[in-house]
Design a protein around this motif. Structure first.
Motif, PDB file in Angstrom:
ATOM      1  N   VAL A 231      23.348  35.075 -30.690  1.00  0.00           N
ATOM      2  CA  VAL A 231      22.919  36.397 -30.228  1.00  0.00           C
ATOM      3  C   VAL A 231      22.000  37.041 -31.258  1.00  0.00           C
ATOM      4  O   VAL A 231      20.950  37.611 -30.916  1.00  0.00           O
ATOM      5  N   LEU A 232      22.362  36.964 -32.530  1.00  0.00           N
ATOM      6  CA  LEU A 232      21.551  37.573 -33.583  1.00  0.00           C
ATOM      7  C   LEU A 232      20.201  36.871 -33.702  1.00  0.00           C
ATOM      8  O   LEU A 232      19.165  37.532 -33.894  1.00  0.00           O
ATOM      9  N   VAL A 233      20.190  35.551 -33.592  1.00  0.00           N
ATOM     10  CA  VAL A 233      18.942  34.792 -33.670  1.00  0.00           C
ATOM     11  C   VAL A 233      18.022  35.166 -32.513  1.00  0.00           C
ATOM     12  O   VAL A 233      16.797  35.334 -32.692  1.00  0.00           O
ATOM     13  N   ARG A 234      18.591  35.300 -31.327  1.00  0.00           N
ATOM     14  CA  ARG A 234      17.788  35.676 -30.156  1.00  0.00           C
ATOM     15  C   ARG A 234      17.205  37.082 -30.321  1.00  0.00           C
ATOM     16  O   ARG A 234      16.027  37.329 -30.036  1.00  0.00           O
ATOM     17  N   LYS A 235      18.009  38.005 -30.799  1.00  0.00           N
ATOM     18  CA  LYS A 235      17.529  39.379 -31.005  1.00  0.00           C
ATOM     19  C   LYS A 235      16.427  39.405 -32.065  1.00  0.00           C
ATOM     20  O   LYS A 235      15.436  40.151 -31.934  1.00  0.00           O
ATOM     21  N   LEU A 236      16.584  38.616 -33.111  1.00  0.00           N
ATOM     22  CA  LEU A 236      15.578  38.532 -34.170  1.00  0.00           C
ATOM     23  C   LEU A 236      14.240  38.081 -33.603  1.00  0.00           C
ATOM     24  O   LEU A 236      13.181  38.627 -33.937  1.00  0.00           O
ATOM     25  N   ALA A 237      14.272  37.080 -32.725  1.00  0.00           N
ATOM     26  CA  ALA A 237      13.035  36.554 -32.141  1.00  0.00           C
ATOM     27  C   ALA A 237      12.447  37.504 -31.104  1.00  0.00           C
ATOM     28  O   ALA A 237      11.243  37.799 -31.118  1.00  0.00           O
ATOM     29  N   GLU A 238      13.296  38.000 -30.204  1.00  0.00           N
ATOM     30  CA  GLU A 238      12.794  38.819 -29.097  1.00  0.00           C
ATOM     31  C   GLU A 238      12.327  40.186 -29.542  1.00  0.00           C
ATOM     32  O   GLU A 238      11.322  40.706 -29.042  1.00  0.00           O
ATOM     33  N   ASN A 239      13.040  40.805 -30.474  1.00  0.00           N
ATOM     34  CA  ASN A 239      12.716  42.181 -30.868  1.00  0.00           C
ATOM     35  C   ASN A 239      11.775  42.274 -32.060  1.00  0.00           C
ATOM     36  O   ASN A 239      11.136  43.311 -32.266  1.00  0.00           O
ATOM     37  N   HIS A 240      11.713  41.195 -32.883  1.00  0.00           N
ATOM     38  CA  HIS A 240      10.947  41.291 -34.138  1.00  0.00           C
ATOM     39  C   HIS A 240       9.976  40.133 -34.351  1.00  0.00           C
ATOM     40  O   HIS A 240       9.275  40.118 -35.366  1.00  0.00           O
TER      41      HIS A 240
END
Length: 309
Positions: A231-240
């Motif tokens: 989840v954190l890896v996905r958020k890192l890619a999608e949001n940043h």
């Protein structure tokens, strides 16, 4: 289950025997794992922490006997800070003097008493007296009473060109929130017991770092398990727009890595499976543990590693 905070911090050291002596004898931490750098098995990877190696207490080192000294610079971790009980600062002030450890005068930072000092390789460390830590168990040694013992990480501080983009990663991805500002420092806090604070120091056009002995290699943040890490890896890619590495199995946790916008190397490490996965809790740190893919080279590896004394 969502968990936040610092999982561990990894730094570079010089002589392994000197590093072991300082952290286990002078500071009273437990050697919870003696293994090797999986990417360079000719050197140790030494893990220090509390009695059971809880996330938020673990400071690890890659020691190379002839490592050149590092130089602090922008885009690097500036200081690692340990929690001690409120009444313990006097004890540690006297102990640092007794042991000849270089240290600074006491200062106040965000209303807390801070005692900064250096390890034998010049790594920047500090103690902070924190209310309530006297209620938590400390690890006693022959020279350090339990009531004065280090409890875990208080914080790390990062030296940055500017803070905004790094702050966005801390708050949006890693579960921190901004709580205070003091001069050039911005403080971020999460809900963990230990390793709950990140301080960002924005300094503009400072020198770039030279990595070496006394430098922090990376800061690792907690994920309860693979699912939360994903989840954190996905958020890192999608949001940043930041891509993490593929997951790497480090035996005691599973890790992904990325450079945050200020250029500090961050890791996201799972709490599972923990340090007791390959030896009993009472035996932690006693034997050299190797991952399965290096076990066939044990004799060669043990022959190359320096004596820890």
């Amino acid at each position: 289950m969502v968990v936040n905070g610092i999982h561990h911090v990894t730094a570079i050291a010089g002589r392994a025997d000197r590093n072991l002596d300082f952290y286990t004898r002078t500071l009273g931490l437990r050697l919870v794992k003696k293994t090797v750098n999986f990417d360079d098995p000719g050197t140790y990877h030494l893990y220090y922490g509390d009695e059971t190696g809880q996330p938020g207490t673990i400071l690890t080192f890659f020691p190379w006997d002839h490592a050149a000294p590092g130089r602090l610079g922008v885009g690097e971790t500036q200081e690692i800070v340990f929690c001690v009980p409120e009444g313990a600062i006097g004890f540690w002030s006297h102990r640092l003097i007794e042991k000849g450890v270089p240290h600074d005068s006491l200062v106040k930072r965000f209303g807390e008493t801070v005692l900064a000092f250096r390890d034998p390789d010049g790594l920047r460390l500090a103690f902070v007296a924190r209310a309530g830590d006297d209620l938590l168990p400390g690890r006693a040694t022959s020279e350090i009473p339990a009531e004065h013992a280090i409890r875990g990480f208080h914080s790390v501080s990062l030296l940055l060109e500017e803070a905004e983009a790094t702050a966005a990663i801390l708050t949006d991805v890693l579960g921190f929130r901004e709580v205070a500002r003091e001069e050039s420092l911005i403080r971020f806090v999460c809900d963990a017991n230990f390793g709950r604070i990140i301080d960002l120091r924005a300094v503009g056009g400072f020198l770039k770092p030279r990595v070496g002995a006394g430098s922090v290699h990376h800061v690792a943040f907690r994920a309860a398990d693979d699912a939360q890490q994903a989840v954190l890896v996905r958020k890192l890619a999608e949001n940043h727009g930041i891509a993490a590495t593929e997951q790497k199995d480090r035996n005691y946790f599973r890790s992904v890595y990325f450079r945050e916008p200020g250029h500090v190397l961050f890791e996201i490490a799972t709490d599972a499976p923990g340090f007791a996965v390959d030896e009993a809790p009472e035996d932690l740190g006693q034997a050299l543990r190797l991952p399965p893919f290096l076990e066939s080279r044990r004799e060669e590896i043990e022959g190359r590693l320096p004596d820890l004394g």
